[in-house]
Write an enzyme that holds these catalytic residues in place. Structure first.
Site, PDB file in Angstrom:
ATOM      1  N   ASN A 177      53.434  16.251 -37.919  1.00  0.00           N
ATOM      2  CA  ASN A 177      54.377  15.171 -38.229  1.00  0.00           C
ATOM      3  C   ASN A 177      54.357  14.850 -39.723  1.00  0.00           C
ATOM      4  OD1 ASN A 177      54.764  15.135 -35.517  1.00  0.00           O
ATOM      5  ND2 ASN A 177      53.495  13.327 -35.124  1.00  0.00           N
TER       6      ASN A 177
ATOM      7  N   HIS B 136      52.693  20.216 -42.023  1.00  0.00           N
ATOM      8  CA  HIS B 136      54.100  20.385 -42.392  1.00  0.00           C
ATOM      9  C   HIS B 136      54.521  19.424 -43.501  1.00  0.00           C
ATOM     10  CE1 HIS B 136      54.912  22.366 -38.203  1.00  0.00           C
ATOM     11  NE2 HIS B 136      54.173  23.086 -38.995  1.00  0.00           N
TER      12      HIS B 136
HETATM   13  N1  APR Z   1      54.133  11.272 -25.744  1.00  0.00           N
HETATM   14  C1  APR Z   1      53.681  12.560 -25.837  1.00  0.00           C
HETATM   15  N2  APR Z   1      54.502  13.626 -25.940  1.00  0.00           N
HETATM   16  C2  APR Z   1      55.833  13.373 -25.937  1.00  0.00           C
HETATM   17  C3  APR Z   1      56.381  12.077 -25.844  1.00  0.00           C
HETATM   18  C4  APR Z   1      55.464  10.995 -25.742  1.00  0.00           C
HETATM   19  N3  APR Z   1      55.893   9.733 -25.636  1.00  0.00           N
HETATM   20  N4  APR Z   1      57.743  12.165 -25.866  1.00  0.00           N
HETATM   21  C5  APR Z   1      58.021  13.488 -25.980  1.00  0.00           C
HETATM   22  N5  APR Z   1      56.883  14.207 -26.009  1.00  0.00           N
HETATM   23  C6  APR Z   1      56.710  15.660 -26.138  1.00  0.00           C
HETATM   24  C7  APR Z   1      57.855  16.484 -25.614  1.00  0.00           C
HETATM   25  O1  APR Z   1      57.693  16.742 -24.241  1.00  0.00           O
HETATM   26  C8  APR Z   1      57.708  17.757 -26.453  1.00  0.00           C
HETATM   27  O2  APR Z   1      56.864  18.686 -25.780  1.00  0.00           O
HETATM   28  O3  APR Z   1      56.665  15.929 -27.529  1.00  0.00           O
HETATM   29  C9  APR Z   1      57.028  17.287 -27.723  1.00  0.00           C
HETATM   30  C10 APR Z   1      57.919  17.336 -28.949  1.00  0.00           C
HETATM   31  O4  APR Z   1      58.188  18.695 -29.213  1.00  0.00           O
HETATM   32  P1  APR Z   1      59.078  19.072 -30.492  1.00  0.00           P
HETATM   33  O5  APR Z   1      60.275  18.202 -30.523  1.00  0.00           O
HETATM   34  O6  APR Z   1      59.226  20.567 -30.474  1.00  0.00           O
HETATM   35  O7  APR Z   1      58.189  18.628 -31.732  1.00  0.00           O
HETATM   36  P2  APR Z   1      56.964  19.412 -32.362  1.00  0.00           P
HETATM   37  O8  APR Z   1      56.208  20.170 -31.307  1.00  0.00           O
HETATM   38  O9  APR Z   1      56.215  18.456 -33.174  1.00  0.00           O
HETATM   39  O10 APR Z   1      57.695  20.470 -33.325  1.00  0.00           O
HETATM   40  C11 APR Z   1      56.887  21.244 -34.165  1.00  0.00           C
HETATM   41  O11 APR Z   1      58.858  22.059 -35.290  1.00  0.00           O
HETATM   42  O12 APR Z   1      60.934  21.566 -36.132  1.00  0.00           O
HETATM   43  C12 APR Z   1      59.621  21.788 -36.479  1.00  0.00           C
HETATM   44  O13 APR Z   1      58.583  20.980 -38.388  1.00  0.00           O
HETATM   45  C13 APR Z   1      59.048  20.580 -37.143  1.00  0.00           C
HETATM   46  O14 APR Z   1      56.777  19.764 -37.013  1.00  0.00           O
HETATM   47  C14 APR Z   1      57.893  20.174 -36.238  1.00  0.00           C
HETATM   48  C15 APR Z   1      57.580  21.445 -35.483  1.00  0.00           C
END
Ligand code: APR
Ligand code: ZN
Length: 244
Positions: A101, A118
């Site tokens: 994040n 990131h």
């Molecule tokens: N608590 C825990 N997990 C949650 C919640 C919550 N309240 N709400 C959603 N999620 C989960 C979703 O189920 C999903 O698996 O958070 C995850 C978010 O996934 P992504 O949107 O893919 O985000 P992330 O995994 O951080 O992405 C990784 O991708 O786009 C790039 O640089 C960006 O750092 C990011 C990286």
């Protein structure tokens, strides 16, 4: 939801814990995730907005998008999940927090030594000479600020697709994964490497790996424990049990 007794037992004996967080941890602070049904990448094209080519082909559009995301981050407050993580840092001999994040809510909640894989959306730097930029970022007509030293375009200090992760932060993250007893993967879809590979490094070196996520992800099946819930609900429960 119940936290498995077995996991609490393992955590009470654990000396070193590492945790990788993703956008899901900030979802309950009002910051959209990327790949959830209403996520950022379902509306916008990441290649256009979160890549160097995207920025070079339309700096103004990308700059405005980051200004918009920054405004949301500035208004956001840490949620109980962030505070529980900050508390977990004091419950083990060594607790390494690794985040994908860019919103710095972990730090706002009191977490320290956060490894930002990131980058962060708060700071800006010159695309050409790499100097930090402290000048005015909201210009008339939303122009992209220019470096006061070399005139280069100013960009946010986030890591864009196709760019290398900060070397030291990733090296420290790998070491933490290799030496921990328990590795948490919290609020991440586990889609973006090399960050997504960290739980598997931990498991290969003998750690138990735990997922905290309300949804099934591409890494769920490899987990030793899957806590199917939100970070703001599950993590305070874990902290409670560890403190008793
Ligand atoms: N608590 C825990 N997990 C949650 C919640 C919550 N309240 N709400 C959603 N999620 C989960 C979703 O189920 C999903 O698996 O958070 C995850 C978010 O996934 P992504 O949107 O893919 O985000 P992330 O995994 O951080 O992405 C990784 O991708 O786009 C790039 O640089 C960006 O750092 C990011 C990286
Ligand atoms: Zn410059």
């Amino acid at each position: 939801m119940d936290i498995p007794e077995k996991l609490i037992e393992i955590l009470k004996k654990a000396k070193k814990v590492a945790m990788l967080t993703g956008a899901g941890v900030s979802a309950e602070s009002g910051i959209k995730t990327f790949r959830d049904p209403d996520g950022l990448w379902t509306k916008f094209n990441p290649a256009e907005l979160a890549s160097i080519d995207g920025f070079m082909s339309n700096p103004k559009l990308v700059w405005e998008w980051y200004q918009h995301r920054r405004a949301i981050v500035f208004d956001a407050k840490p949620n109980p999940g962030h505070f529980a993580i900050a508390e977990m840092q004091n419950l083990f001999d060594k607790f390494t927090l690794i985040t994908q994040n860019v919103d710095r809510l972990h730090q706002t909640a009191g977490a320290t030594n956060v490894l930002e894989l990131h980058g962060n959306i708060i700071d800006n730097r010159c695309l050409d000479c790499n100097r930090n930029f402290e000048g005015e970022t909201s210009l008339a007509d939303k122009f992209v600020p220019r470096c006061t030293h070399c005139g280069g375009l100013i960009r946010p200090c986030v890591v864009w697709f196709g760019e290398m992760l900060p070397e030291e932060a990733f090296k420290q993250s790998e070491l933490a994964a290799m030496h921990c007893d328990v590795f948490f993967s919290v609020g991440t879809s586990g889609e973006v490497y090399p960050a997504a590979g960290l739980p598997f490094i931990a498991q290969n070196y003998g750690a138990k790996i735990v997922e905290v996520n309300p949804n099934h992800t591409s890494v769920s099946n490899s987990m030793d424990f899957v806590l199917r819930g939100t970070s703001s609900h599950v993590l305070p429960l874990i902290v409670e049990k560890l403190k008793n």
